[in-house]
Design a protein around this motif. Structure first.
Motif, PDB file in Angstrom:
ATOM      1  N   HIS A   8       0.862  -1.179   0.000  1.00 53.64           N
ATOM      2  CA  HIS A   8       0.000   0.000   0.000  1.00 53.64           C
ATOM      3  C   HIS A   8       0.900   1.231   0.000  1.00 53.64           C
ATOM      4  CE1 HIS A   8      -2.886   2.993   1.476  1.00 53.64           C
ATOM      5  NE2 HIS A   8      -3.830   2.178   1.062  1.00 53.64           N
ATOM      6  N   ALA A   9       0.463   2.284  -0.645  1.00 51.60           N
ATOM      7  CA  ALA A   9       1.275   3.503  -0.772  1.00 51.60           C
ATOM      8  C   ALA A   9       1.645   4.121   0.575  1.00 51.60           C
ATOM      9  CB  ALA A   9       0.531   4.532  -1.626  1.00 51.60           C
ATOM     10  N   HIS A  10       0.834   3.907   1.610  1.00 52.45           N
ATOM     11  CA  HIS A  10       1.111   4.486   2.925  1.00 52.45           C
ATOM     12  C   HIS A  10       1.976   3.599   3.812  1.00 52.45           C
ATOM     13  CE1 HIS A  10      -2.693   6.806   1.983  1.00 52.45           C
ATOM     14  NE2 HIS A  10      -1.721   7.687   1.981  1.00 52.45           N
ATOM     15  N   ASP A  11       2.305   2.393   3.368  1.00 54.17           N
ATOM     16  CA  ASP A  11       3.108   1.476   4.182  1.00 54.17           C
ATOM     17  C   ASP A  11       4.488   2.066   4.463  1.00 54.17           C
ATOM     18  OD1 ASP A  11       0.992  -0.265   4.027  1.00 54.17           O
ATOM     19  OD2 ASP A  11       2.024  -1.743   2.770  1.00 54.17           O
ATOM     20  N   ASN A  12       4.988   1.835   5.676  1.00 52.51           N
ATOM     21  CA  ASN A  12       6.346   2.258   6.012  1.00 52.51           C
ATOM     22  C   ASN A  12       7.321   1.077   5.985  1.00 52.51           C
ATOM     23  OD1 ASN A  12       5.386   1.095   8.390  1.00 52.51           O
ATOM     24  ND2 ASN A  12       5.498   2.986   9.587  1.00 52.51           N
ATOM     25  N   ILE A  13       6.870  -0.024   5.405  1.00 51.72           N
ATOM     26  CA  ILE A  13       7.692  -1.214   5.214  1.00 51.72           C
ATOM     27  C   ILE A  13       7.471  -1.759   3.804  1.00 51.72           C
ATOM     28  CG2 ILE A  13       7.684  -1.898   7.648  1.00 51.72           C
ATOM     29  CD1 ILE A  13       5.542  -4.074   6.642  1.00 51.72           C
ATOM     30  N   ILE A  14       8.417  -2.591   3.372  1.00 53.48           N
ATOM     31  CA  ILE A  14       8.245  -3.397   2.162  1.00 53.48           C
ATOM     32  C   ILE A  14       8.461  -4.850   2.566  1.00 53.48           C
ATOM     33  CG2 ILE A  14       8.872  -1.625   0.473  1.00 53.48           C
ATOM     34  CD1 ILE A  14      11.723  -2.814   0.452  1.00 53.48           C
ATOM     35  N   ILE A  15       8.066  -5.767   1.698  1.00 51.34           N
ATOM     36  CA  ILE A  15       8.227  -7.193   1.945  1.00 51.34           C
ATOM     37  C   ILE A  15       9.247  -7.745   0.957  1.00 51.34           C
ATOM     38  CG2 ILE A  15       7.049  -9.424   2.133  1.00 51.34           C
ATOM     39  CD1 ILE A  15       5.991  -7.156   4.034  1.00 51.34           C
ATOM     40  N   ALA A  16      10.246  -8.447   1.480  1.00 48.60           N
ATOM     41  CA  ALA A  16      11.279  -9.053   0.633  1.00 48.60           C
ATOM     42  C   ALA A  16      10.716 -10.250  -0.115  1.00 48.60           C
ATOM     43  CB  ALA A  16      12.462  -9.496   1.487  1.00 48.60           C
ATOM     44  N   LEU A  17      10.931 -10.284  -1.422  1.00 46.61           N
ATOM     45  CA  LEU A  17      10.492 -11.417  -2.246  1.00 46.61           C
ATOM     46  C   LEU A  17      11.668 -12.321  -2.615  1.00 46.61           C
ATOM     47  CD1 LEU A  17       7.918  -9.662  -4.595  1.00 46.61           C
ATOM     48  CD2 LEU A  17       7.504 -10.921  -2.466  1.00 46.61           C
ATOM     49  N   THR A  24      22.855  -4.380   0.568  1.00 46.86           N
ATOM     50  CA  THR A  24      22.120  -4.246  -0.694  1.00 46.86           C
ATOM     51  C   THR A  24      21.406  -2.902  -0.717  1.00 46.86           C
ATOM     52  OG1 THR A  24      21.765  -6.642  -0.833  1.00 46.86           O
ATOM     53  CG2 THR A  24      20.267  -5.244  -2.113  1.00 46.86           C
ATOM     54  N   ILE A  25      21.436  -2.241  -1.854  1.00 42.98           N
ATOM     55  CA  ILE A  25      20.741  -0.961  -2.008  1.00 42.98           C
ATOM     56  C   ILE A  25      19.498  -1.185  -2.863  1.00 42.98           C
ATOM     57  CG2 ILE A  25      20.879   1.394  -2.905  1.00 42.98           C
ATOM     58  CD1 ILE A  25      23.872   1.299  -2.211  1.00 42.98           C
ATOM     59  N   LEU A  26      18.345  -0.819  -2.315  1.00 38.61           N
ATOM     60  CA  LEU A  26      17.064  -0.948  -3.011  1.00 38.61           C
ATOM     61  C   LEU A  26      16.557   0.433  -3.384  1.00 38.61           C
ATOM     62  CD1 LEU A  26      15.324  -3.527  -0.638  1.00 38.61           C
ATOM     63  CD2 LEU A  26      16.568  -3.998  -2.754  1.00 38.61           C
ATOM     64  N   ASN A  27      15.930   0.529  -4.549  1.00 37.05           N
ATOM     65  CA  ASN A  27      15.295   1.768  -4.980  1.00 37.05           C
ATOM     66  C   ASN A  27      13.803   1.626  -4.695  1.00 37.05           C
ATOM     67  OD1 ASN A  27      14.252   3.998  -6.230  1.00 37.05           O
ATOM     68  ND2 ASN A  27      15.280   3.649  -8.178  1.00 37.05           N
ATOM     69  N   VAL A  28      13.344   2.330  -3.676  1.00 36.79           N
ATOM     70  CA  VAL A  28      11.951   2.244  -3.250  1.00 36.79           C
ATOM     71  C   VAL A  28      11.287   3.590  -3.500  1.00 36.79           C
ATOM     72  CG1 VAL A  28      10.380   1.718  -1.342  1.00 36.79           C
ATOM     73  CG2 VAL A  28      12.611   0.577  -1.463  1.00 36.79           C
ATOM     74  N   ASN A  29      10.466   3.652  -4.525  1.00 40.75           N
ATOM     75  CA  ASN A  29       9.759   4.891  -4.876  1.00 40.75           C
ATOM     76  C   ASN A  29      10.727   6.063  -5.043  1.00 40.75           C
ATOM     77  OD1 ASN A  29       7.242   3.523  -4.670  1.00 40.75           O
ATOM     78  ND2 ASN A  29       7.266   3.840  -2.467  1.00 40.75           N
ATOM     79  N   GLY A  30      11.864   5.804  -5.685  1.00 43.09           N
ATOM     80  CA  GLY A  30      12.839   6.849  -5.936  1.00 43.09           C
ATOM     81  C   GLY A  30      13.806   7.102  -4.785  1.00 43.09           C
ATOM     82  N   ASN A  31      13.625   6.411  -3.660  1.00 41.04           N
ATOM     83  CA  ASN A  31      14.527   6.556  -2.510  1.00 41.04           C
ATOM     84  C   ASN A  31      15.457   5.360  -2.429  1.00 41.04           C
ATOM     85  OD1 ASN A  31      13.295   8.979  -1.450  1.00 41.04           O
ATOM     86  ND2 ASN A  31      11.576   7.679  -0.860  1.00 41.04           N
ATOM     87  N   LYS A  32      16.739   5.628  -2.238  1.00 40.55           N
ATOM     88  CA  LYS A  32      17.731   4.559  -2.081  1.00 40.55           C
ATOM     89  C   LYS A  32      17.747   4.119  -0.619  1.00 40.55           C
ATOM     90  CE  LYS A  32      19.643   5.020  -6.261  1.00 40.55           C
ATOM     91  NZ  LYS A  32      18.956   4.332  -7.282  1.00 40.55           N
ATOM     92  N   ILE A  33      17.497   2.824  -0.409  1.00 35.63           N
ATOM     93  CA  ILE A  33      17.484   2.239   0.936  1.00 35.63           C
ATOM     94  C   ILE A  33      18.599   1.204   1.007  1.00 35.63           C
ATOM     95  CG2 ILE A  33      16.130   0.934   2.631  1.00 35.63           C
ATOM     96  CD1 ILE A  33      14.848   3.636   1.971  1.00 35.63           C
ATOM     97  N   LYS A  34      19.569   1.422   1.911  1.00 35.65           N
ATOM     98  CA  LYS A  34      20.669   0.474   2.094  1.00 35.65           C
ATOM     99  C   LYS A  34      20.334  -0.451   3.262  1.00 35.65           C
ATOM    100  CE  LYS A  34      25.643   0.135   2.675  1.00 35.65           C
ATOM    101  NZ  LYS A  34      26.911   0.882   2.814  1.00 35.65           N
TER     102      LYS A  34
END
Length: 91
Positions: A8-17, A24-34
């Motif tokens: 959901h767009a308001h979630d403050n978490i993501i789920i690893a698939l 690891t650096i993930l691009n989440v909605n344009g934000n880099k998360i290490k």
């Protein structure tokens, strides 16, 4: 290809698939998360700062509260999450 889902767009978490290694650096909605630590398939990763007692949002709904401050890229699990779900006695 990134291998996570934000339910959901308001979630403050993501789920690893998939399994992710520390750093690891993930691009989440344009934000880099290490990632601060290794994350296994199906587990939650903070994508925004979550302060102690803040709600953890999944599906756009609270699934619990943070028991400590959680930074983006940190594993969100029973060590830092107090669930909203109660176990009932089915007797």
């Amino acid at each position: 290809m990134e291998r996570f889902v934000q339910l959901h767009a308001h979630d403050n978490i993501i789920i690893a698939l998939k399994h992710f290694e520390t750093g690891t650096i993930l691009n989440v909605n344009g934000n880099k998360i290490k990632l601060k630590e290794a994350i296994v398939f199906g587990h939650k990763i903070a994508v925004k700062p979550i302060f102690k007692s803040d709600k953890i949002l999944k599906y756009g709904l609270s699934i619990g509260r943070a028991t400590q401050n959680i930074v983006p890229g940190e594993h969100v699990h029973s060590h830092n999450l107090e669930t909203d779900y109660l176990i009932s006695d089915s007797k």
